[in-house]
Design a protein around this motif. Sequence first.
Motif, PDB file in Angstrom:
ATOM      1  N   THR A 251       0.845  -1.190   0.000  1.00 17.02           N
ATOM      2  CA  THR A 251       0.000   0.000   0.000  1.00 17.02           C
ATOM      3  C   THR A 251       0.882   1.242   0.000  1.00 17.02           C
ATOM      4  OG1 THR A 251      -0.095   0.051   2.421  1.00 17.02           O
ATOM      5  CG2 THR A 251      -1.833  -1.183   1.272  1.00 17.02           C
ATOM      6  N   ALA A 252       0.297   2.368  -0.406  1.00 17.36           N
ATOM      7  CA  ALA A 252       1.007   3.651  -0.389  1.00 17.36           C
ATOM      8  C   ALA A 252      -0.031   4.762  -0.305  1.00 17.36           C
ATOM      9  CB  ALA A 252       1.875   3.814  -1.637  1.00 17.36           C
ATOM     10  N   THR A 253       0.084   5.613   0.708  1.00 20.79           N
ATOM     11  CA  THR A 253      -0.851   6.720   0.891  1.00 20.79           C
ATOM     12  C   THR A 253      -0.073   7.984   1.248  1.00 20.79           C
ATOM     13  OG1 THR A 253      -1.133   6.132   3.227  1.00 20.79           O
ATOM     14  CG2 THR A 253      -2.733   5.225   1.659  1.00 20.79           C
ATOM     15  N   VAL A 254      -0.660   9.144   0.898  1.00 16.27           N
ATOM     16  CA  VAL A 254      -0.055  10.433   1.243  1.00 16.27           C
ATOM     17  C   VAL A 254      -0.971  11.157   2.210  1.00 16.27           C
ATOM     18  CG1 VAL A 254       1.254  10.657  -0.894  1.00 16.27           C
ATOM     19  CG2 VAL A 254      -1.086  11.492  -0.812  1.00 16.27           C
ATOM     20  N   ALA A 255      -0.377  11.804   3.199  1.00 15.66           N
ATOM     21  CA  ALA A 255      -1.125  12.589   4.179  1.00 15.66           C
ATOM     22  C   ALA A 255      -0.141  13.467   4.936  1.00 15.66           C
ATOM     23  CB  ALA A 255      -1.892  11.701   5.156  1.00 15.66           C
ATOM     24  N   SER A 256      -0.526  14.725   5.197  1.00 21.58           N
ATOM     25  CA  SER A 256       0.318  15.672   5.943  1.00 21.58           C
ATOM     26  C   SER A 256       1.706  15.780   5.322  1.00 21.58           C
ATOM     27  CB  SER A 256       0.414  15.253   7.422  1.00 21.58           C
ATOM     28  OG  SER A 256      -0.869  15.178   8.006  1.00 21.58           O
ATOM     29  N   ASN A 257       1.757  15.753   3.965  1.00 24.75           N
ATOM     30  CA  ASN A 257       3.003  15.902   3.201  1.00 24.75           C
ATOM     31  C   ASN A 257       3.990  14.774   3.441  1.00 24.75           C
ATOM     32  OD1 ASN A 257       2.079  18.319   2.076  1.00 24.75           O
ATOM     33  ND2 ASN A 257       2.915  19.544   3.759  1.00 24.75           N
ATOM     34  N   ALA A 258       3.507  13.636   3.982  1.00 25.63           N
ATOM     35  CA  ALA A 258       4.349  12.451   4.181  1.00 25.63           C
ATOM     36  C   ALA A 258       3.776  11.297   3.349  1.00 25.63           C
ATOM     37  CB  ALA A 258       4.407  12.070   5.658  1.00 25.63           C
ATOM     38  N   LEU A 259       4.651  10.367   2.986  1.00 25.09           N
ATOM     39  CA  LEU A 259       4.267   9.180   2.216  1.00 25.09           C
ATOM     40  C   LEU A 259       4.406   7.965   3.120  1.00 25.09           C
ATOM     41  CD1 LEU A 259       3.645   7.636  -0.451  1.00 25.09           C
ATOM     42  CD2 LEU A 259       6.120   7.654  -0.883  1.00 25.09           C
ATOM     43  N   THR A 260       3.308   7.220   3.311  1.00 23.12           N
ATOM     44  CA  THR A 260       3.338   6.018   4.146  1.00 23.12           C
ATOM     45  C   THR A 260       3.255   4.793   3.247  1.00 23.12           C
ATOM     46  OG1 THR A 260       2.277   7.150   6.005  1.00 23.12           O
ATOM     47  CG2 THR A 260       2.220   4.740   6.009  1.00 23.12           C
ATOM     48  N   VAL A 293       7.874   7.883   4.813  1.00 18.30           N
ATOM     49  CA  VAL A 293       8.821   8.797   4.168  1.00 18.30           C
ATOM     50  C   VAL A 293       8.380  10.205   4.569  1.00 18.30           C
ATOM     51  CG1 VAL A 293       9.813   9.579   2.003  1.00 18.30           C
ATOM     52  CG2 VAL A 293       9.102   7.188   2.251  1.00 18.30           C
ATOM     53  N   PRO A 294       9.132  10.896   5.441  1.00 20.84           N
ATOM     54  CA  PRO A 294       8.647  12.176   5.984  1.00 20.84           C
ATOM     55  C   PRO A 294       8.722  13.308   4.968  1.00 20.84           C
ATOM     56  CG  PRO A 294      10.843  11.719   6.781  1.00 20.84           C
ATOM     57  CD  PRO A 294      10.425  10.497   5.997  1.00 20.84           C
ATOM     58  N   SER A 295       8.028  14.362   5.273  1.00 19.27           N
ATOM     59  CA  SER A 295       8.084  15.567   4.430  1.00 19.27           C
ATOM     60  C   SER A 295       9.526  16.060   4.358  1.00 19.27           C
ATOM     61  CB  SER A 295       7.173  16.645   5.033  1.00 19.27           C
ATOM     62  OG  SER A 295       7.277  17.848   4.304  1.00 19.27           O
ATOM     63  N   GLY A 300      15.672  11.656  -3.848  1.00 19.84           N
ATOM     64  CA  GLY A 300      16.304  11.900  -5.142  1.00 19.84           C
ATOM     65  C   GLY A 300      15.317  12.156  -6.257  1.00 19.84           C
ATOM     66  N   THR A 301      14.026  12.352  -5.967  1.00 18.64           N
ATOM     67  CA  THR A 301      13.042  12.642  -7.013  1.00 18.64           C
ATOM     68  C   THR A 301      13.091  14.126  -7.372  1.00 18.64           C
ATOM     69  OG1 THR A 301      11.294  13.064  -5.387  1.00 18.64           O
ATOM     70  CG2 THR A 301      11.562  10.799  -6.152  1.00 18.64           C
ATOM     71  N   SER A 302      12.484  14.480  -8.520  1.00 17.00           N
ATOM     72  CA  SER A 302      12.493  15.859  -8.998  1.00 17.00           C
ATOM     73  C   SER A 302      11.075  16.395  -9.093  1.00 17.00           C
ATOM     74  CB  SER A 302      13.158  15.931 -10.385  1.00 17.00           C
ATOM     75  OG  SER A 302      14.484  15.419 -10.336  1.00 17.00           O
ATOM     76  N   ASN A 303      10.954  17.720  -9.083  1.00 17.11           N
ATOM     77  CA  ASN A 303       9.645  18.370  -9.171  1.00 17.11           C
ATOM     78  C   ASN A 303       8.926  17.966 -10.453  1.00 17.11           C
ATOM     79  OD1 ASN A 303      10.452  19.637  -6.879  1.00 17.11           O
ATOM     80  ND2 ASN A 303      10.735  21.651  -7.799  1.00 17.11           N
ATOM     81  N   SER A 374       4.222  11.197  -8.945  1.00 14.84           N
ATOM     82  CA  SER A 374       4.844  12.468  -9.333  1.00 14.84           C
ATOM     83  C   SER A 374       4.337  13.545  -8.394  1.00 14.84           C
ATOM     84  CB  SER A 374       4.496  12.807 -10.784  1.00 14.84           C
ATOM     85  OG  SER A 374       5.022  14.080 -11.135  1.00 14.84           O
ATOM     86  N   GLN A 375       5.263  14.328  -7.823  1.00 13.93           N
ATOM     87  CA  GLN A 375       4.905  15.377  -6.874  1.00 13.93           C
ATOM     88  C   GLN A 375       5.273  16.743  -7.453  1.00 13.93           C
ATOM     89  OE1 GLN A 375       3.181  14.367  -4.092  1.00 13.93           O
ATOM     90  NE2 GLN A 375       3.443  12.338  -5.054  1.00 13.93           N
ATOM     91  N   ALA A 376       4.382  17.709  -7.310  1.00  9.91           N
ATOM     92  CA  ALA A 376       4.663  19.057  -7.810  1.00  9.91           C
ATOM     93  C   ALA A 376       5.918  19.613  -7.180  1.00  9.91           C
ATOM     94  CB  ALA A 376       3.463  19.965  -7.536  1.00  9.91           C
ATOM     95  N   ALA A 377       6.085  19.381  -5.890  1.00  7.98           N
ATOM     96  CA  ALA A 377       7.295  19.804  -5.177  1.00  7.98           C
ATOM     97  C   ALA A 377       7.912  18.558  -4.568  1.00  7.98           C
ATOM     98  CB  ALA A 377       6.969  20.833  -4.099  1.00  7.98           C
ATOM     99  N   ALA A 378       9.077  18.168  -5.054  1.00  8.57           N
ATOM    100  CA  ALA A 378       9.724  16.957  -4.550  1.00  8.57           C
ATOM    101  C   ALA A 378       9.903  17.033  -3.040  1.00  8.57           C
ATOM    102  CB  ALA A 378      11.071  16.762  -5.231  1.00  8.57           C
ATOM    103  N   GLY A 379       9.543  15.973  -2.351  1.00  2.76           N
ATOM    104  CA  GLY A 379       9.652  15.926  -0.893  1.00  2.76           C
ATOM    105  C   GLY A 379       8.403  16.390  -0.182  1.00  2.76           C
ATOM    106  N   THR A 380       7.476  16.990  -0.920  1.00  4.84           N
ATOM    107  CA  THR A 380       6.168  17.334  -0.354  1.00  4.84           C
ATOM    108  C   THR A 380       5.164  16.333  -0.911  1.00  4.84           C
ATOM    109  OG1 THR A 380       6.739  19.684  -0.226  1.00  4.84           O
ATOM    110  CG2 THR A 380       4.390  19.116  -0.117  1.00  4.84           C
ATOM    111  N   TRP A 381       4.888  15.294  -0.146  1.00  9.26           N
ATOM    112  CA  TRP A 381       4.114  14.156  -0.626  1.00  9.26           C
ATOM    113  C   TRP A 381       2.629  14.479  -0.487  1.00  9.26           C
ATOM    114  CZ3 TRP A 381       7.358  10.945  -2.958  1.00  9.26           C
ATOM    115  CH2 TRP A 381       8.688  10.932  -2.535  1.00  9.26           C
TER     116      TRP A 381
END
Length: 493
Positions: A251-260, A293-295, A300-303, A374-381
Motif C-alpha cells: 500500500t502507499a498513501t499520502v497525508a500531511s506531506n508524508a508518504l506512508t 517517508v517524511p516531508s 532523489g526525485t524531482s519536481n 509524481s509530486q509538484a514539489a519533490a519531498g512534499t508528498w
Amino acid sequence: MTVSTTGSTAQFLPNGVNTSFPFSFRFFAATDLKVFWQKPDGTIQLLVLNSNYTVQGVGNDGGGSITTIGTPLPNGLLVVSRIMVATQLTSFRNQGEFFAEIHEDAFDKLVMLVQQTIDSQSRGLTVPLADPLSLNLELPGAVSRSGKVLAFDEVGQPVSSNLSLAQIEQQPALALESAAQAEASALAALGYRDSAALSAIAAALSELMAQKWAENPEDSAVTAGLFSAHHWANKAAATALTTQKQIQEITATVASNALTLGWVKTPTSFRAASLSSGVVNTRNPPSNLSLVVPSGATLGTSNGVLARLMLLEIDNAGTVELAVCNVSGGNNLDEAGLISTIAISSGSTSANVIYSAVARSNVPFRVAGFIELSQAAAGTWATAPSRIQGAGGQAVATNSIGNGQTWVDVTGSRAYATNYVNTTGRPMIVSAYGAGSANGTIALICNGVTIDVHQFYVASAGGTVQGIIPPGATYRVDYAGTGFGLARWVELR
C-alpha cells in the motif's frame, strides 16, 4: 403386583410451560427417585424432593409422575431415574403367615434392583461375548499406568501407552485445552460416582463437548478465547493459501506531506546473511509493516517528474523490516546479494541510497514491489501514487529493457544541449545522430555522466551516441564544434 416395564429412567425436554412429567415405571417410595436437570448452559443440578418437585403415584404398577415447584423449567433436559438403595429389610419367619403382597413387594424390589444394575451396566464399557475367555481385561498396575494413557495390545488386552501423558500433551494449545476439558469431565464423573445414571449424563455431556472441540464452526469459540479443531484447520488452510500468494500486497498513501508505505504480512523466504551459504530462511511476521517517508525526504526525485520507488523487505536477524529506494539510483536489487541502509529522515534526498526506519548493515532483502508517483514539489508528498504494484509472478520480472517497449522517433521534440528526464518508469535506450560543418564531438550525458561519445574529424561528418537511461534519470546530447545539427533521435521506450 408385577414389574411390567423394563426401564428405570425417563427423560423430558422442559419448555418453560409444563410442570408435570409422567413416567411408566413402578417405584416403592418417593425417595427411590433421583431427578436431575441439565440447564441450557450445560450444567447439571440435582433437584431436591419437596423443595424443587413433588412425587405422585408411589407403588402404582403403571408408574407415576413428578411435578415441579415454582417457575416452570426453561429449555434443557430433565432426567427422572429410579435409583434404589441396595438393601433387603423384609424378614420372612419359619412357619409364619404367608402374605402374598409382602412377598410380591420383596420380589419386585429385587427385580427393580436387577433392572437398575442392568441400566447401569448398559451405560458402561463391555466386551463382546465372542471375545476369547482367555483375555486378561485387568488394568495395568498403578505404577506402570501412572502418567500414561489406556491402550490395547495386539490381542485386545489393556496396556499402558508407550508415550507419557506429558508427551501427548505437548501438542498445540487446542489439544491441551481439549485434554483439560476431558480431565475436567473425568473429575466430574468421579464426583458423581454414587449414581450410575448421573455418570451417564456427565459422559453424554463430555461427548457433546468433545464434538464441539472437534466441529465448532470457524471463529465460533467453544469457551471464551478457545476454538475447535475445525477452526484451526481452516486457519491453517488459509495460512497455506496466504503462503502461496504469487503477488505481494503493498500500500502507499499520502497525508500531511508524508508518504506512508505498507506491506501486508505474508510468510517470506530470504537468502542467508552469509553469501557463501545457500540456506533459505522463511520469516512469518506477526503483523503488517509500514514505513513513513517524511516531508522533505525527496529520495532523489524531482519536481513534477514521475518517479519509481522500490519497496523492499529486509531480514534483520529474523525480524522483517521495510526499506525504500529510488530505482533511478542504480542500486542492485537482484536479491542475490546483501544491502546496507541509512535511517530515513527529512534529509533523505539521495536517489542512490536505500533508506529504512533504522540503519542496517549487510542484510538479506526481497523486493516487495514498486510505487510510481509524481509530486509538484519533490519531498512534499501530496499527490497519490499513479501505480502501486506488488512483486511476484511476472509483475516486476518483465520490467527488463525491450519487454513491452518499442522504438519511437522523437527527433521533432528534441534539441541538443537540453536536459530531458526519463519519465517512463522503466529503463530506456536513447540513440541520437548528429553532424557538424567542421570536425567536432557529440556526447550522450546521463545524470551528469558522459556515457557515450563520438568524435569526427572532417567537415559535414557526423556520429551516433547511444546509452541506457534509468527511470527518473536526466539525459542530454551535447556537441563541441560548429554548425552542428541533429539529424535523428530515437528512443526505445
